[in-house]
Structure formats: structure tokens, C-alpha cells
Design a protein around this motif. Sequence first.
Motif, PDB file in Angstrom:
ATOM      1  N   MET A  20      50.024  36.497  32.109  1.00 47.79           N
ATOM      2  CA  MET A  20      48.731  35.832  31.913  1.00 47.79           C
ATOM      3  C   MET A  20      48.756  34.397  32.426  1.00 47.79           C
ATOM      4  O   MET A  20      47.777  33.912  33.003  1.00 47.79           O
ATOM      5  CB  MET A  20      48.365  35.841  30.430  1.00 47.79           C
ATOM      6  CG  MET A  20      47.979  37.200  29.899  1.00 47.79           C
ATOM      7  SD  MET A  20      47.557  37.106  28.146  1.00 47.79           S
ATOM      8  CE  MET A  20      47.146  38.812  27.836  1.00 47.79           C
ATOM      9  N   ARG A  21      49.875  33.712  32.234  1.00 45.46           N
ATOM     10  CA  ARG A  21      49.976  32.337  32.724  1.00 45.46           C
ATOM     11  C   ARG A  21      49.902  32.305  34.250  1.00 45.46           C
ATOM     12  O   ARG A  21      49.241  31.434  34.828  1.00 45.46           O
ATOM     13  CB  ARG A  21      51.273  31.703  32.230  1.00 45.46           C
ATOM     14  CG  ARG A  21      51.302  31.489  30.713  1.00 45.46           C
ATOM     15  CD  ARG A  21      52.678  31.061  30.222  1.00 45.46           C
ATOM     16  NE  ARG A  21      52.738  31.052  28.775  1.00 45.46           N
ATOM     17  CZ  ARG A  21      52.546  29.968  28.021  1.00 45.46           C
ATOM     18  NH1 ARG A  21      52.285  28.811  28.599  1.00 45.46           N
ATOM     19  NH2 ARG A  21      52.614  30.046  26.702  1.00 45.46           N
ATOM     20  N   TRP A  22      50.557  33.263  34.883  1.00 43.13           N
ATOM     21  CA  TRP A  22      50.482  33.333  36.332  1.00 43.13           C
ATOM     22  C   TRP A  22      49.071  33.683  36.789  1.00 43.13           C
ATOM     23  O   TRP A  22      48.583  33.145  37.797  1.00 43.13           O
ATOM     24  CB  TRP A  22      51.480  34.360  36.861  1.00 43.13           C
ATOM     25  CG  TRP A  22      52.874  33.818  37.006  1.00 43.13           C
ATOM     26  CD1 TRP A  22      53.977  34.168  36.281  1.00 43.13           C
ATOM     27  CD2 TRP A  22      53.298  32.825  37.935  1.00 43.13           C
ATOM     28  NE1 TRP A  22      55.073  33.438  36.693  1.00 43.13           N
ATOM     29  CE2 TRP A  22      54.689  32.613  37.716  1.00 43.13           C
ATOM     30  CE3 TRP A  22      52.656  32.090  38.931  1.00 43.13           C
ATOM     31  CZ2 TRP A  22      55.434  31.688  38.457  1.00 43.13           C
ATOM     32  CZ3 TRP A  22      53.397  31.174  39.670  1.00 43.13           C
ATOM     33  CH2 TRP A  22      54.753  30.981  39.440  1.00 43.13           C
ATOM     34  N   LEU A  23      48.397  34.568  36.049  1.00 49.78           N
ATOM     35  CA  LEU A  23      47.019  34.914  36.397  1.00 49.78           C
ATOM     36  C   LEU A  23      46.106  33.708  36.245  1.00 49.78           C
ATOM     37  O   LEU A  23      45.201  33.493  37.052  1.00 49.78           O
ATOM     38  CB  LEU A  23      46.526  36.068  35.515  1.00 49.78           C
ATOM     39  CG  LEU A  23      45.071  36.503  35.752  1.00 49.78           C
ATOM     40  CD1 LEU A  23      44.858  36.956  37.187  1.00 49.78           C
ATOM     41  CD2 LEU A  23      44.684  37.617  34.780  1.00 49.78           C
ATOM     42  N   LEU A  24      46.348  32.913  35.218  1.00 49.99           N
ATOM     43  CA  LEU A  24      45.559  31.698  35.006  1.00 49.99           C
ATOM     44  C   LEU A  24      45.734  30.742  36.179  1.00 49.99           C
ATOM     45  O   LEU A  24      44.762  30.142  36.665  1.00 49.99           O
ATOM     46  CB  LEU A  24      45.984  31.029  33.700  1.00 49.99           C
ATOM     47  CG  LEU A  24      45.101  29.893  33.184  1.00 49.99           C
ATOM     48  CD1 LEU A  24      43.690  30.374  32.931  1.00 49.99           C
ATOM     49  CD2 LEU A  24      45.704  29.312  31.908  1.00 49.99           C
ATOM     50  N   ILE A  25      46.966  30.597  36.656  1.00 48.42           N
ATOM     51  CA  ILE A  25      47.236  29.740  37.810  1.00 48.42           C
ATOM     52  C   ILE A  25      46.556  30.296  39.060  1.00 48.42           C
ATOM     53  O   ILE A  25      45.934  29.554  39.838  1.00 48.42           O
ATOM     54  CB  ILE A  25      48.758  29.614  38.044  1.00 48.42           C
ATOM     55  CG1 ILE A  25      49.415  28.855  36.887  1.00 48.42           C
ATOM     56  CG2 ILE A  25      49.044  28.907  39.372  1.00 48.42           C
ATOM     57  CD1 ILE A  25      50.932  28.848  36.935  1.00 48.42           C
TER      58      ILE A  25
END
Length: 296
Positions: free
Chosen positions: A205-210
Motif C-alpha cells: 500500500m505504501r508503494w501504491l501511495l507513492i
Amino acid sequence: MSSSSSHSETCQAWVDGVPGEYGYKPSLAAGIVLSSIFGLSMAVHIIQACWKRAWWTNLFAIGALVELLGWAGRTWSAVCPYNKDAFLMQISTLIIAPTFITAGIYVILGRFIEFAGVKSLLTPKQYLWVFCTCDVISLLVQAVGGGMASVAVSETNGDTKPGTNIMVTGIIFQMFSITVFVACAADFLRRLVRQNLLHLLTKEMRWLLIATTASVVLIYIRSIYRTIELLQGWTGYLITHEAYFVALDGGMIAPAVMVFNIIHPSSSFTHGRPEKPEKGGELRNSMMEGPYIEMR
């Protein structure tokens, strides 16, 4: 920028001193490279959507498809510089293609909100309906303006100003919509931080947010460029120098859509969502305690 009628009907080689609709001969290499990139991205998005059964992510595939049509038109123009059909094909598609990508991004924010169970300025469904409605309005306005401008460009001494102004209005409205969306997304992240809920976001999810942030920034840069380009008019500096278009339109939208091939949204929402906060503000993570909920 209208060319003489002798060059408009047939596929004729570029003649120095005889300007076409663009004011230059479009690059064949740029057309082939970007057509290939968007075609590959579209195909991969379709495969990923089918494989993950995440049908809504086909919004990115549609965006890539429309971009593919536009760059195919420019490739056609590189071979036939005076072909008006090729010119109209690219101008009517490339102006609206990013709209489908932003629609997918709106869905992503809604999924984040639904997963975290955090109150936001709008509900997930409201994000989808409000901002997608804004996108549709923007798309229609740009399409109408683009159609008017395209017809005017193809006519001898045609007045492109009315259509151009309508196109600019559509792009500016889209920029405003994206700006409001970014403000809402920032408010959501602020609430996550204030409630100490960032730990709920998995690595994916953090990578998707980025990835989502990068895509929005790229689309925003492209929108600023297209606004300035059209405000300068059809004989302005930006619109008659292809390097700017390749770098600030195709060069922005290509990574904006391909980033979701690399970090596919469906991979981040396969673990279910946490339970809603209780009265004391404590949150129990249902990923550990409860059944998983498929979010497709």
C-alpha cells in the motif's frame, strides 16, 4: 496552420517550406516508441485486470488505448505529414486520454479510505461519483472544443480561437478537479497520521501511495503544459516545437499509466480491511483477528 489543398488529400512526403497542420514534420521515431509503450501498457493492464479480476483497473487500459490511438495518429502523420485525418485523430484523442487515468486514481483513494475505515471529507463512493463526474464534464468540454478547433484548423483561414478557448476551459477545469482531489487525499493522510493509523498500510500500500502520488504529479505537469500551449494559440512556440509535446505530454502520461503496471492497485487490497475505530479511538486490525474481505 492550414496547409494547401494539394497536400491534404494524399500521402505526400514532407516538402520544406510547405507547413502542414503541425508546423513541422512529426517524428516517426517518437510516434513508434510511444505507440509501442502505450500499446504494451494497455495489453498488460488488460491481462492484469483479468488475472486479478479487478475490472475497474481497466480504466488505466482505456487511458492507454486512447493514448495509443493518438500516438498512432502522430505516427501516421510522420509518414503522411499533410494528412488531415491523421492530425484530427491525434488531436481529438491525446487531449482527453488522461481523464481515464485520473478516474482510476479516484477509485484508488476510495479503496484506501474504505480499507482504513477512517472518516474523510467524502465517502469512497462519493469520491468516485463526484470526481468522475468532473472528469466527464472536463472530457466533454475538451472534446467539443477539440472538435471545433480541429474543423477550424482544417479549413482555409478557419478561426480556431473559439474551440481553443473551450479546450483550455476543459483542461483548467480538470486541473481544478485534480487540485481539489489532492486536497482531499492530503486530508485523508492527515487523519491517518493524527489517529496513528499509518501502520495499517502494508508495504504494498505504501508503494501504491507513492505510485499514485507520482502519477498525479505527472498528469498535473502535463495539464499545465497543455494549458500554456493552447493559450499561445495554434501558431505559438510550444505547439510548433515537437520536443515539448513529446517530453511534456507523452513523456508525462507514459510513466503515469505504466507505474500502475509495475505497482498494480489490486495487489494492495487483497488482505481485507481493519475494523472501524471504537469509541476510545483504538483500532483492532482485522487482518490479524477477522476474516479477509476481498476488495476487487
